[in-house]
Motif scaffolding. Structure first.
Motif, PDB file in Angstrom:
ATOM      1  N   GLY A 113       0.813  -1.207   0.000  1.00  0.00           N
ATOM      2  CA  GLY A 113       0.000   0.000   0.000  1.00  0.00           C
ATOM      3  C   GLY A 113       0.849   1.260   0.000  1.00  0.00           C
ATOM      4  O   GLY A 113       0.556   2.237  -0.709  1.00  0.00           O
ATOM      5  N   ALA A 114       1.913   1.254   0.808  1.00  0.00           N
ATOM      6  CA  ALA A 114       2.779   2.434   0.864  1.00  0.00           C
ATOM      7  C   ALA A 114       3.392   2.707  -0.506  1.00  0.00           C
ATOM      8  O   ALA A 114       3.459   3.855  -0.953  1.00  0.00           O
ATOM      9  N   ASP A 227      -7.142   6.659  -1.579  1.00  0.00           N
ATOM     10  CA  ASP A 227      -6.382   5.541  -1.029  1.00  0.00           C
ATOM     11  C   ASP A 227      -7.399   4.485  -0.601  1.00  0.00           C
ATOM     12  O   ASP A 227      -8.037   4.600   0.439  1.00  0.00           O
ATOM     13  N   GLN A 230      -7.237  -0.026   2.146  1.00  0.00           N
ATOM     14  CA  GLN A 230      -8.014  -0.773   3.145  1.00  0.00           C
ATOM     15  C   GLN A 230      -9.480  -0.934   2.732  1.00  0.00           C
ATOM     16  O   GLN A 230     -10.110  -1.951   3.011  1.00  0.00           O
ATOM     17  N   LYS A 256      -3.409  -4.622   0.253  1.00  0.00           N
ATOM     18  CA  LYS A 256      -4.093  -5.494   1.216  1.00  0.00           C
ATOM     19  C   LYS A 256      -4.828  -6.691   0.586  1.00  0.00           C
ATOM     20  O   LYS A 256      -4.219  -7.707   0.311  1.00  0.00           O
TER      21      LYS A 256
HETATM   22  C1  LIG Z   1      -5.371   3.275   3.904  1.00  0.00           C
HETATM   23  C2  LIG Z   1      -4.005   2.668   3.939  1.00  0.00           C
HETATM   24  N1  LIG Z   1      -3.087   3.104   3.079  1.00  0.00           N
HETATM   25  C3  LIG Z   1      -1.847   2.582   3.064  1.00  0.00           C
HETATM   26  C4  LIG Z   1      -1.480   1.589   3.935  1.00  0.00           C
HETATM   27  C5  LIG Z   1      -0.087   1.027   3.902  1.00  0.00           C
HETATM   28  O1  LIG Z   1      -0.125  -0.257   3.347  1.00  0.00           O
HETATM   29  P1  LIG Z   1       1.138  -1.222   3.492  1.00  0.00           P
HETATM   30  O2  LIG Z   1       1.240  -1.608   4.920  1.00  0.00           O
HETATM   31  O3  LIG Z   1       0.796  -2.379   2.584  1.00  0.00           O
HETATM   32  O4  LIG Z   1       2.319  -0.468   3.009  1.00  0.00           O
HETATM   33  C6  LIG Z   1      -2.415   1.106   4.854  1.00  0.00           C
HETATM   34  C7  LIG Z   1      -2.066   0.053   5.826  1.00  0.00           C
HETATM   35  O5  LIG Z   1      -2.689  -0.159   6.821  1.00  0.00           O
HETATM   36  C8  LIG Z   1      -3.711   1.656   4.855  1.00  0.00           C
HETATM   37  O6  LIG Z   1      -4.649   1.247   5.714  1.00  0.00           O
END
Ligand SMILES: Cc1ncc(COP(=O)(O)O)c(C=O)c1O
Length: 432
Positions: A113-114, A227, A230, A256
């Motif tokens: 996600g990041a 985003d 989630q 996710k």
């Molecule tokens: C809305 C949202 N964006 C980004 C992320 C980051 O995802 P990742 O942990 O796969 O990098 C998360 C993780 O909880 C999230 O809930």
């Protein structure tokens, strides 16, 4: 035996070795999980748990869904990784299905996600005129832990110790259109929002808010990035949360649930925006590799074939009703909120809850308020239910979208017992 392999499974030993060998970035629950199936996971002692953490909203099709397992096994025996210097079949099919489901025309694959948000931030800067670089996001948001996604995250507790963060990020109160409008400058490239703030406590965006944000972006030539790491892929009761708001964003980020348990992320964008990326501008060695892409493709097919977004909407309603009944007799519960199967139970601050629960004149315990939600998490786990706490007062429930009404009843019954135990314990006069 290969040195370093640990067998047979001895939970205590695993925990000791893990704590010794891994950096202390996580506050783990004292549990070694060894197997999962559907809505349940099992620990090293063979005890089963109803899993309402689900890999933090990852196991949406349930643990080890047979179609996902089969796709992984077949792909693992065929081709796992060749880099993005070549075309591959699973990645191409996955990209096409994601574009068909979302209405956004092009995809960039990454691994988390990041990374998906990082790609979105870079694309926003590349796709808008020179001089536009600023990203506006919301207070209490969460967008990841890489430096740029962290800078976009509107929670200073995650920033502490990592400054200076990359410049070009502003934060405004969530669900406040006037504040957002006031923060826009000629340098604004994009607005980045979660349709439901997940890590920030499960707060859904108001309908008029997201619609107003879309209008504002159109009027001011700003890109709207949602985003959906989630919220995406059925969790909120529709394939994408934005579909419930009657808007189309310029970009959407996913991760996710996408990989059905494997690591994959994606940035989707409208074609004119996506075209700002050219060969060499952005890349990922593993992004969309055949193994993860095959798993994601099978996961999406399950989501569609089993109508899991529809089931999430229905199960979410059922769950909320059951929780509302629980709240009516359980004074420790202050609020139930969320969308679909992204739910939160807000607990009342400790002393009020315990006094109300006690009703028999004991002085409230001096146990600090911070420990209420974590204490319920522990008590639930001891009874076979996995949940997690978002801070001192909030419990998050993100089960697989396949959860049945019977399993929801079971979860609510355990939550009832766990709350009763914790609030009762807190009311007892302390002897030490
Ligand atoms: C809305 C949202 N964006 C980004 C992320 C980051 O995802 P990742 O942990 O796969 O990098 C998360 C993780 O909880 C999230 O809930």
């Amino acid at each position: 035996m290969i040195r370093g392999m640990i067998q047979p499974v001895d939970g205590q030993h695993i925990r000791a070795v893990a704590d010794a060998c891994m950096m202390p970035t996580y506050r783990r629950q004292p549990l070694v999980l060894v197997r999962g199936q559907g809505t349940r996971v099992w620990d090293d002692q063979g005890r089963s748990y109803l899993d309402l953490v689900a890999g933090i909203a990852v196991a949406s099709v349930g643990h080890c869904h047979p179609r996902v397992v089969q796709a992984i096994q077949q792909q693992a025996a065929t081709l796992m990784q060749v880099s993005n210097l070549f075309y591959t079949v699973p990645q191409t099919r996955l990209a096409r299905l994601l574009t068909q489901l979302s209405g956004l025309e092009q995809v960039f694959f990454c691994n988390s996600g990041a990374e998906a948000n990082e790609a979105a931030i870079k694309l926003a800067r590349k796709a808008t005129p020179p001089g536009r670089f600023e990203i506006i996001s919301a207070l209490h948001s969460f967008h990841g832990r890489t430096l740029a996604s962290l800078a976009a995250t509107g929670q200073v507790k995650y920033h502490a110790g990592f400054e200076p963060l990359p410049p070009g990020f502003r934060h405004v109160p969530f669900n406040d259109l006037a504040a957002l409008e006031a923060a826009v400058t000629p340098q604004t490239a994009a607005i980045l929002l979660e349709p439901v703030q997940g890590e920030g406590g499960v707060h859904p965006a108001a309908l008029e808010y997201l619609q107003g944000v879309r209008r504002l972006c159109d009027e001011r030539g700003i890109l709207l990035i949602l985003d959906e790491v989630q919220t995406g892929l059925g969790r909120t009761g529709s394939m994408f949360a934005f579909q419930q708001y009657g808007i189309l964003p310029d970009m959407v980020t996913l991760a996710k649930a996408l990989g059905g348990g494997t690591a994959i992320g994606a940035l989707l964008a409208r074609r004119p925006v996506a075209q700002a990326f050219q060969p060499g501008t952005h890349a990922s060695t593993f992004g969309g590799n055949p193994l993860a892409a095959a798993a994601a493709l099978a996961t999406l097919e399950v989501l569609v074939d089993e109508d899991l977004p529809g089931r999430a909407a229905e199960a979410g309603r059922y769950f909320r009703e059951a929780l509302a009944k629980l709240a009516a007799r359980q004074p420790a519960i202050r609020e139930i909120r969320g969308l679909g199967l992204l739910l939160a139970v807000e607990l009342a601050p400790w002393p009020q809850a315990t006094q109300a629960e006690a009703g028999h004149g004991h002085a409230p315990s001096p146990v600090p308020a911070e420990s209420l939600a974590p204490a319920v998490v522990d008590a639930a786990r001891c009874r076979g239910l996995l949940i997690n706490a978002l801070g001192p007062d909030t419990l998050r429930l993100v089960p697989p979208l396949t959860i049945t009404p019977q399993e929801i009843d079971e979860a609510v019954a355990i939550l009832d017992q766990a709350l009763a135990e914790v609030t009762h314990r807190a009311c007892l006069p302390r002897t030490v």
